[in-house]
Design an enzyme around this catalytic site. Structure first.
Site, PDB file in Angstrom:
ATOM      1  NE  ARG A   1      17.797  59.723  74.385  1.00 44.80           N
ATOM      2  CZ  ARG A   1      17.692  60.508  75.452  1.00 44.80           C
ATOM      3  NH1 ARG A   1      17.960  60.022  76.666  1.00 44.80           N
ATOM      4  NH2 ARG A   1      17.353  61.774  75.303  1.00 44.80           N
TER       5      ARG A   1
ATOM      6  CE1 TYR B   1      14.627  61.622  77.867  1.00 44.07           C
ATOM      7  CE2 TYR B   1      15.146  63.556  79.200  1.00 44.07           C
ATOM      8  CZ  TYR B   1      15.551  62.458  78.482  1.00 44.07           C
ATOM      9  OH  TYR B   1      16.884  62.198  78.364  1.00 44.07           O
TER      10      TYR B   1
ATOM     11  CG  ASP C   1      15.775  57.963  78.892  1.00 39.66           C
ATOM     12  OD1 ASP C   1      16.740  58.689  79.189  1.00 39.66           O
ATOM     13  OD2 ASP C   1      15.082  57.371  79.755  1.00 39.66           O
TER      14      ASP C   1
ATOM     15  CG  HIS D   1      13.742  60.864  81.652  1.00 41.30           C
ATOM     16  ND1 HIS D   1      13.559  61.801  82.618  1.00 41.30           N
ATOM     17  CD2 HIS D   1      15.056  60.941  81.338  1.00 41.30           C
ATOM     18  CE1 HIS D   1      14.689  62.436  82.878  1.00 41.30           C
ATOM     19  NE2 HIS D   1      15.627  61.936  82.109  1.00 41.30           N
TER      20      HIS D   1
ATOM     21  CD  GLU E   1      18.134  55.671  79.560  1.00 42.10           C
ATOM     22  OE1 GLU E   1      18.453  55.653  78.359  1.00 42.10           O
ATOM     23  OE2 GLU E   1      18.511  56.567  80.326  1.00 42.10           O
TER      24      GLU E   1
ATOM     25  CD  GLU F   1      19.659  58.708  83.362  1.00 45.50           C
ATOM     26  OE1 GLU F   1      19.833  58.198  82.242  1.00 45.50           O
ATOM     27  OE2 GLU F   1      19.273  59.871  83.514  1.00 45.50           O
TER      28      GLU F   1
ATOM     29  NE  ARG G   1      21.028  54.757  80.784  1.00 45.91           N
ATOM     30  CZ  ARG G   1      21.764  55.608  80.079  1.00 45.91           C
ATOM     31  NH1 ARG G   1      22.825  55.179  79.420  1.00 45.91           N
ATOM     32  NH2 ARG G   1      21.460  56.893  80.046  1.00 45.91           N
TER      33      ARG G   1
ATOM     34  CD  GLU H   1      23.193  58.964  77.585  1.00 43.22           C
ATOM     35  OE1 GLU H   1      23.099  58.316  78.634  1.00 43.22           O
ATOM     36  OE2 GLU H   1      22.490  59.941  77.327  1.00 43.22           O
TER      37      GLU H   1
ATOM     38  CD1 TRP I   1      11.166  66.788  83.336  1.00 45.84           C
ATOM     39  CD2 TRP I   1      13.182  66.037  83.999  1.00 45.84           C
ATOM     40  NE1 TRP I   1      12.049  67.075  82.346  1.00 45.84           N
ATOM     41  CE2 TRP I   1      13.299  66.634  82.705  1.00 45.84           C
ATOM     42  CE3 TRP I   1      14.313  65.489  84.589  1.00 45.84           C
ATOM     43  CZ2 TRP I   1      14.518  66.689  82.011  1.00 45.84           C
ATOM     44  CZ3 TRP I   1      15.526  65.546  83.902  1.00 45.84           C
ATOM     45  CH2 TRP I   1      15.595  66.157  82.646  1.00 45.84           C
TER      46      TRP I   1
END
Ligand code: CS2
Ligand code: MG
Length: 406
Positions: free
Chosen positions: A151, A163, A214, A216, A240, A266, A287, A343, A406
């Site tokens: 990643r 991030y 990612d 995020h 992601e 996630e 995820r 991951e 975030w």
């Protein structure tokens, strides 16, 4: 009928070897015990209270072999179903009970799930840097270490604390303040920077390495569509969390505009968070984790549901999921037929000392080991050296001060 394994006691152990972890230890009347992870980054004490106040008293005396009945009792019996705190408390119980059952039978957990479907679990590491050049050097370091998938996250000009760019190159821990640290985000600057990163990585490393990224939760669906299109020449393994997944219809818009693979989940804590995304084939990888989704018992159901629409697993594996979750994830990954990737953010030596485990890394893959159970444990003497430290995750604002994701 085999003799019952009565739950004699259960207790929560909170430890903070550089970051906070919540562990549940369940002991039975025949001496076999199991451990489960209940960590929720920045909200650990909520899970501790849920376990100690509402779960542990109801476990004492039950047969530890009745994993499914206990899961259904804790899920349906809560009335106020789902949510990250409830489902991570259930996950801690579930991981510990699967650990007990496999230990009592003397087999590694993956054997109980259906046996191995692969030899080793493909993982991806985290490369990050303040700029494209530094990030590319970090990608090179991971490839030299044997990773087949990396990643990549890089600094965004004009954006402080973007991030995924960490102070410590090997260990990324975002929870740093007793109160949330405020960070700034600029989507226009990011949308300019991301394609430059992956153009540079493909020029330097060619097309073979699997590259992941990612987002995020930072973009709107249309911005995510723009990003996906701009990244298509660089063949990402996935982008992601391109947009917050509460709006599951938003992913259909992204899908209409780009073939860059999408991974999400996630932050999910049950099948219901992912059902529409899977059925509409709006994502390629899910995820969701053993920790976030109530344990092995529920995650295997989600994976089987996802397999119907050829969605693969891509379990989250950040440092705020303890080595107990890593161990359980690897047994799950070894079994699950529609496996995608795992991951792997390495834990620190201090964390590994608290949580001895049987898994190991070789040639870009993790191997769960064949110890009975899930193969991870908690060294309580070591854990006691690291008392809880209040920490919360950052927040993000846009450059005009608007609260963002975030
Ligand atoms: C990130 C996580 O690893 C990832 O994909 O999204 O590191 C996430 O930021 C943390 O788990 C939050 O605690
Ligand atoms: Mg993520």
């Amino acid at each position: 009928m085999p003799p019952p394994l009565r739950i004699r006691s259960a207790r929560v152990i909170v430890t903070s070897p550089g970051r906070n972890f919540v562990t549940l230890k369940i002991e039975t009347d025949q001496g076999v015990y199991g451990v489960g992870d209940g960590t929720l980054n920045g909200r650990e004490t909520a899970v501790v209270a849920y376990l100690e106040g509402h779960v542990i008293p109801a476990l004492i005396g039950r047969d530890a072999r009745s994993i499914e009945d206990i899961w259904q009792y804790l899920y349906r019996g809560a009335y106020w179903r789902r949510g990250p705190v409830t489902m991570r408390a259930i996950a801690a119980v579930d991981m510990a009970l699967w650990d007990i059952k496999a230990k009592a039978l003397g087999v590694p957990l993956y054997d109980l799930l259906g046996g191995p479907s692969r030899d080793g679990v493909l993982v991806y590491g985290h490369a990050n840097g303040a700029d494209v050049e530094e990030t590319a050097d970090e990608v090179a370091r991971y490839l030299e270490a044997g990773y087949k998938a990396v990643r990549a996250q890089t600094g965004v000009p004009g954006v402080a604390k973007p991030y995924g760019v960490s102070r410590d190159k090997d260990f990324y821990e975002p929870a740093e303040g007793e109160l949330p640290v405020e960070t700034i985000w600029s989507t226009p600057a990011y949308l300019r920077q991301a394609p430059k990163l992956f153009e540079a990585l493909r020029l330097r490393f060619g097309d073979e390495p699997e590259l992941l990224h990612d987002v995020h939760h930072r973009l709107t669906p249309n911005e995510a569509a723009q990003l996906g299109k701009s990244l298509e020449p660089y063949r990402l393994f996935w982008m992601e969390d391109p947009t917050p997944a509460e709006n599951q219809e938003g992913f259909a818009h992204i899908r209409r505009h780009t073939t860059t693979p999408i991974a999400v989940g996630e932050v999910f804590n049950s099948l219901w968070d992912a059902k529409e995304l899977i059925q509409s084939q709006s994502i390629d990888y899910l995820r969701a984790t053993v920790l976030g989704c109530g344990g092995i018992t529920h995650l295997r159901r989600i994976a089987d549901f996802a397999a119907i629409w050829q969605v693969r697993t891509g379990c989250h594996g950040a440092t705020d999921l303890s080595p107990i979750t890593t161990a359980c994830a690897l047994h799950f990954d070894t079994w699950v037929p529609n496996f995608g990737i795992q991951e792997y953010m390495r834990h620190t030596a201090a964390t590994d000392a608290v949580f001895p485990h049987a898994y190991s890394f070789a040639d870009g893959r993790l191997h769960p080991g064949d110890a009975p159970g899930h193969g991870a444990d908690i060294d309580e003497a070591e854990a006691a050296k690291h008392p809880y430290v209040p920490r919360q995750l950052p927040v993000a604002r846009l450059t005009d001060g608007t609260m963002w994701n975030w």
